[in-house]
Design an enzyme around this catalytic site. Structure first.
Site, PDB file in Angstrom:
ATOM      1  N   HIS A  96      -2.024  -2.220  -9.809  1.00 56.52           N
ATOM      2  CA  HIS A  96      -3.037  -1.702  -8.889  1.00 56.52           C
ATOM      3  C   HIS A  96      -4.255  -2.612  -8.947  1.00 56.52           C
ATOM      4  O   HIS A  96      -4.581  -3.140  -9.999  1.00 56.52           O
ATOM      5  CB  HIS A  96      -3.437  -0.277  -9.297  1.00 56.52           C
ATOM      6  CG  HIS A  96      -4.047   0.496  -8.181  1.00 56.52           C
ATOM      7  ND1 HIS A  96      -5.374   0.411  -7.885  1.00 56.52           N
ATOM      8  CD2 HIS A  96      -3.496   1.333  -7.274  1.00 56.52           C
ATOM      9  CE1 HIS A  96      -5.618   1.184  -6.841  1.00 56.52           C
ATOM     10  NE2 HIS A  96      -4.503   1.752  -6.448  1.00 56.52           N
ATOM     11  N   HIS A 129       0.875  -1.185   0.000  1.00 56.74           N
ATOM     12  CA  HIS A 129       0.000   0.000   0.000  1.00 56.74           C
ATOM     13  C   HIS A 129       0.914   1.237   0.000  1.00 56.74           C
ATOM     14  O   HIS A 129       1.759   1.375  -0.883  1.00 56.74           O
ATOM     15  CB  HIS A 129      -0.917  -0.107   1.232  1.00 56.74           C
ATOM     16  CG  HIS A 129      -2.072   0.837   1.297  1.00 56.74           C
ATOM     17  ND1 HIS A 129      -2.417   1.689   0.277  1.00 56.74           N
ATOM     18  CD2 HIS A 129      -2.991   1.072   2.285  1.00 56.74           C
ATOM     19  CE1 HIS A 129      -3.487   2.393   0.627  1.00 56.74           C
ATOM     20  NE2 HIS A 129      -3.850   2.043   1.851  1.00 56.74           N
ATOM     21  N   ASP A 143       2.834   5.657  -6.572  1.00 60.55           N
ATOM     22  CA  ASP A 143       4.087   5.563  -5.820  1.00 60.55           C
ATOM     23  C   ASP A 143       5.329   5.488  -6.701  1.00 60.55           C
ATOM     24  O   ASP A 143       6.445   5.560  -6.196  1.00 60.55           O
ATOM     25  CB  ASP A 143       4.050   4.329  -4.895  1.00 60.55           C
ATOM     26  CG  ASP A 143       3.031   4.497  -3.794  1.00 60.55           C
ATOM     27  OD1 ASP A 143       2.990   5.582  -3.212  1.00 60.55           O
ATOM     28  OD2 ASP A 143       2.267   3.550  -3.532  1.00 60.55           O
TER      29      ASP A 143
HETATM   30  N1  CMC Z   1       5.240  -6.551 -10.376  1.00 60.67           N
HETATM   31  C1  CMC Z   1       5.183  -7.739 -11.001  1.00 60.67           C
HETATM   32  N2  CMC Z   1       4.061  -8.459 -11.149  1.00 60.67           N
HETATM   33  C2  CMC Z   1       2.941  -7.945 -10.605  1.00 60.67           C
HETATM   34  C3  CMC Z   1       2.926  -6.705  -9.938  1.00 60.67           C
HETATM   35  C4  CMC Z   1       4.136  -5.994  -9.835  1.00 60.67           C
HETATM   36  N3  CMC Z   1       4.198  -4.825  -9.222  1.00 60.67           N
HETATM   37  N4  CMC Z   1       1.677  -6.444  -9.506  1.00 60.67           N
HETATM   38  C5  CMC Z   1       0.935  -7.494  -9.895  1.00 60.67           C
HETATM   39  N5  CMC Z   1       1.686  -8.396 -10.558  1.00 60.67           N
HETATM   40  C6  CMC Z   1       1.246  -9.635 -11.183  1.00 60.67           C
HETATM   41  C7  CMC Z   1       1.022 -10.724 -10.145  1.00 60.67           C
HETATM   42  O1  CMC Z   1       2.169 -11.487  -9.932  1.00 60.67           O
HETATM   43  C8  CMC Z   1      -0.100 -11.512 -10.789  1.00 60.67           C
HETATM   44  O2  CMC Z   1       0.454 -12.284 -11.809  1.00 60.67           O
HETATM   45  P1  CMC Z   1      -0.096 -13.806 -12.055  1.00 60.67           P
HETATM   46  O3  CMC Z   1      -1.506 -13.616 -12.533  1.00 60.67           O
HETATM   47  O4  CMC Z   1       0.824 -14.373 -13.075  1.00 60.67           O
HETATM   48  O5  CMC Z   1      -0.027 -14.499 -10.718  1.00 60.67           O
HETATM   49  C9  CMC Z   1      -0.948 -10.446 -11.476  1.00 60.67           C
HETATM   50  O6  CMC Z   1      -0.026  -9.377 -11.772  1.00 60.67           O
HETATM   51  C10 CMC Z   1      -2.097  -9.911 -10.614  1.00 60.67           C
HETATM   52  O7  CMC Z   1      -1.536  -9.477  -9.375  1.00 60.67           O
HETATM   53  P2  CMC Z   1      -2.293  -9.529  -7.995  1.00 60.67           P
HETATM   54  O8  CMC Z   1      -1.275  -9.605  -6.904  1.00 60.67           O
HETATM   55  O9  CMC Z   1      -3.363 -10.556  -8.026  1.00 60.67           O
HETATM   56  O10 CMC Z   1      -2.998  -8.088  -7.987  1.00 60.67           O
HETATM   57  P3  CMC Z   1      -3.619  -7.365  -6.735  1.00 60.67           P
HETATM   58  O11 CMC Z   1      -4.748  -6.565  -7.251  1.00 60.67           O
HETATM   59  O12 CMC Z   1      -3.902  -8.310  -5.620  1.00 60.67           O
HETATM   60  O13 CMC Z   1      -2.413  -6.424  -6.225  1.00 60.67           O
HETATM   61  C11 CMC Z   1      -0.986  -4.607  -5.883  1.00 60.67           C
HETATM   62  C12 CMC Z   1      -2.342  -5.057  -6.409  1.00 60.67           C
HETATM   63  C13 CMC Z   1      -0.915  -3.088  -5.898  1.00 60.67           C
HETATM   64  C14 CMC Z   1      -0.822  -5.072  -4.405  1.00 60.67           C
HETATM   65  C15 CMC Z   1       0.137  -5.235  -6.747  1.00 60.67           C
HETATM   66  O14 CMC Z   1       0.009  -4.766  -8.078  1.00 60.67           O
HETATM   67  C16 CMC Z   1       1.536  -4.922  -6.217  1.00 60.67           C
HETATM   68  O15 CMC Z   1       2.033  -5.676  -5.356  1.00 60.67           O
HETATM   69  N6  CMC Z   1       2.202  -3.840  -6.712  1.00 60.67           N
HETATM   70  C17 CMC Z   1       3.493  -3.440  -6.177  1.00 60.67           C
HETATM   71  C18 CMC Z   1       3.288  -2.654  -4.887  1.00 60.67           C
HETATM   72  C19 CMC Z   1       2.775  -1.267  -5.154  1.00 60.67           C
HETATM   73  O16 CMC Z   1       3.267  -0.558  -6.012  1.00 60.67           O
HETATM   74  N7  CMC Z   1       1.787  -0.866  -4.343  1.00 60.67           N
HETATM   75  C20 CMC Z   1       1.211   0.487  -4.407  1.00 60.67           C
HETATM   76  C21 CMC Z   1      -0.190   0.485  -4.894  1.00 60.67           C
HETATM   77  S1  CMC Z   1      -0.755   2.138  -5.329  1.00 60.67           S
HETATM   78  C22 CMC Z   1      -0.767   3.011  -3.834  1.00 60.67           C
HETATM   79  C23 CMC Z   1      -1.897   2.628  -2.994  1.00 60.67           C
HETATM   80  O17 CMC Z   1      -3.038   3.020  -3.300  1.00 60.67           O
HETATM   81  O18 CMC Z   1      -1.661   1.940  -2.004  1.00 60.67           O
END
Ligand code: CMC
Length: 428
Positions: free
Chosen positions: A306, A267, A362
């Site tokens: 996201h 987050h 971010d």
């Molecule tokens: N780098 C590489 N792969 C990713 C990333 C990333 N940053 N984010 C998602 N994926 C992949 C993930 O591995 C999955 O792939 P697969 O389908 O092959 O397993 C797919 O994309 C879907 O990911 P998810 O984890 O199911 O997506 P989510 O909606 O649960 O997670 C997130 C959203 C923001 C937690 C995630 O994108 C992430 O960890 N990003 C990096 C951390 C980040 O930048 N966070 C700040 C978010 S914006 C500020 C805020 O509002 O908090």
């Protein structure tokens, strides 16, 4: 006839008409679907709330596919262009933009609450010199609950209003004191002649000069960053604020809980992680190897992806534009070249295209914060200060919503069935 979802239960052959309103069905309408009278009824299973609306809200609108973000209907681009953070805070909490008189009263009420009780300083002095500023912020906001026991009157709108002024007023002071503690510098008291962000810069950076004059470009850039971070509908920390607030806890401990949720690297903690990642990559020629590491699943590309945006985060676009103005004053942050190239390569790569992974808020914010002199550890604190108005808006809306009750999700129990206790002496 209103829109309905027709469900046939293959277990019983019975058919149910479930009303559809605002694109949703009510999960409680599923409870009537039973196989027998003593059956609990159907529940919906949705870990991480991926497809569950937990409230009706009128604060923030996001269209993740189109990359749209609006506060109370106003596009984020227009607010970043023409508004100030304090005006946006008023808008989020009150629902409308203030008149000049309303704004002046609002600003005055926040500014007269910027000081901290002197005992708070002693409390903060107790932290170790290398305590993480987010740990200090979370604990100190929580400690405010003990200074203002009147905050327990959460059903009194006047009391809620007073806590709102205190929270928005004191957050920058706590954050600045955490920074000064970390740097081993004396605390600087607020200067209410300055703007909200100008005063924050004063409390952070003033040394021996009689009067601190913030650089107007940096002061405005920080104000824009605060506008962009003010609210983001039902994210992890807003959900924590609503959930804690639903037990009728006071807003200080609820805000501390929300800030704790923000602290996590998935987050608001991501801005700190982005900077560490860019430093680890170190140079443009090492980007392809890092992208391979991301694609192998070994690491995540921080600042990308996201839950809601499946398009470019509109906040990231505005931050990128703001960065150019900041760098004219501070000099260019060399990490920008790595970030730009990383973004270019990622946006052309099938791994990121297929998963719709774009830069989020971010990705670029840390590069600006670093250029402005903030230590990496302090980045998430810079997210928490403006998000406080969003948390309060979400909390107010929850308290005024007659449908809301204490948050208490269901579970699907798959643990052991009933079994008899075995005394320790009889266990093998
Ligand atoms: N780098 C590489 N792969 C990713 C990333 C990333 N940053 N984010 C998602 N994926 C992949 C993930 O591995 C999955 O792939 P697969 O389908 O092959 O397993 C797919 O994309 C879907 O990911 P998810 O984890 O199911 O997506 P989510 O909606 O649960 O997670 C997130 C959203 C923001 C937690 C995630 O994108 C992430 O960890 N990003 C990096 C951390 C980040 O930048 N966070 C700040 C978010 S914006 C500020 C805020 O509002 O908090």
């Amino acid at each position: 006839m209103s829109d309905q979802l027709k469900i046939t239960d293959s277990r019983t052959g019975k058919t149910y008409d479930i009303p559809i309103k605002d694109g949703a069905i009510r999960a409680m309408d599923l409870r009537q679907i039973k196989v027998s009278d003593d059956d609990f009824g159907i529940k919906s299973y949705d870990p991480a709330f991926k497809n569950t609306a937990s409230c009706i809200s009128r604060i923030t609108y996001i269209d993740g596919d189109k990359g749209i973000l609006r506060y109370r209907g106003y596009p984020i681009e227009q607010l970043a262009e023409g508004s100030t953070y304090l005006e946006v805070a008023y808008l989020l909490i009150n629902g409308e933009l203030p008149t000049r008189a309303q704004y002046e009263e609002w600003e005055h009420n926040i500014k007269i609450h910027t000081l901290l009780h002197e005992n708070t300083k002693k409390f903060m002095d107790g932290f170790h010199h290398d305590a993480h500023p987010m740990g200090m912020l979370v604990s100190t906001v929580s400690a405010l609950s003990t200074f203002y026991p009147d905050a327990k009157n959460i059903s009194d709108p006047e009391s809620r209003r007073l806590q709102t002024y205190r929270l928005i007023g004191k957050m920058p002071t706590i954050a600045a004191f955490a920074y000064r503690h970390m740097m081993g510098l004396p605390y600087i008291y607020p200067d209410n002649e300055l703007s909200y962000t100008g005063n924050f810069l004063n409390m952070l950076y003033r040394m021996t000069e009689r009067e601190y004059k913030p650089d107007p470009v940096l002061e405005r850039a920080l104000d824009i960053l605060f506008i962009l971070h003010a609210d983001h509908e039902q994210n992890c920390s807003a959900n924590a604020m609503r959930s804690i607030g639903s037990s009728q806890a006071d807003p200080y401990v609820a805000t501390a809980g929300a800030a704790a949720a923000l602290y996590g690297p998935l987050h608001g903690g991501a801005n700190e992680k982005v900077l560490r990642m860019l430093n680890e990559i170190g140079s443009v020629d090492r980007i392809p190897a890092y992208i391979d590491k991301v694609k192998s699943g070994a690491v995540r590309l921080m600042g990308f992806g996201h839950r809601i945006y499946k398009n470019y985060d509109p906040r990231a676009r505005i931050i990128k534009q703001t960065a150019d103005k900041v760098f004219e004053v501070t000099g260019r942050n060399p990490l920008l070249d790595i970030a730009l190239e990383l973004e270019r390569i990622a946006l052309e790569d099938d791994y990121f295209i297929e998963r719709k992974l774009y830069p989020n808020v971010d990705f670029y914010s840390g590069i600006i914060y670093q250029a402005m002199g903030f230590p990496t550890d302090a980045f998430t604190v810079l997210f928490a200060i403006p998000r406080t108005s969003g948390w309060i808006a979400q909390w107010e809306e929850m308290l005024n919503d007659s449908e809301q009750k204490i948050a208490r999700p269901q579970q699907i129990y798959l643990g052991a069935d009933k079994r008899d206790f075995i005394p320790m002496s009889d266990r093998g």
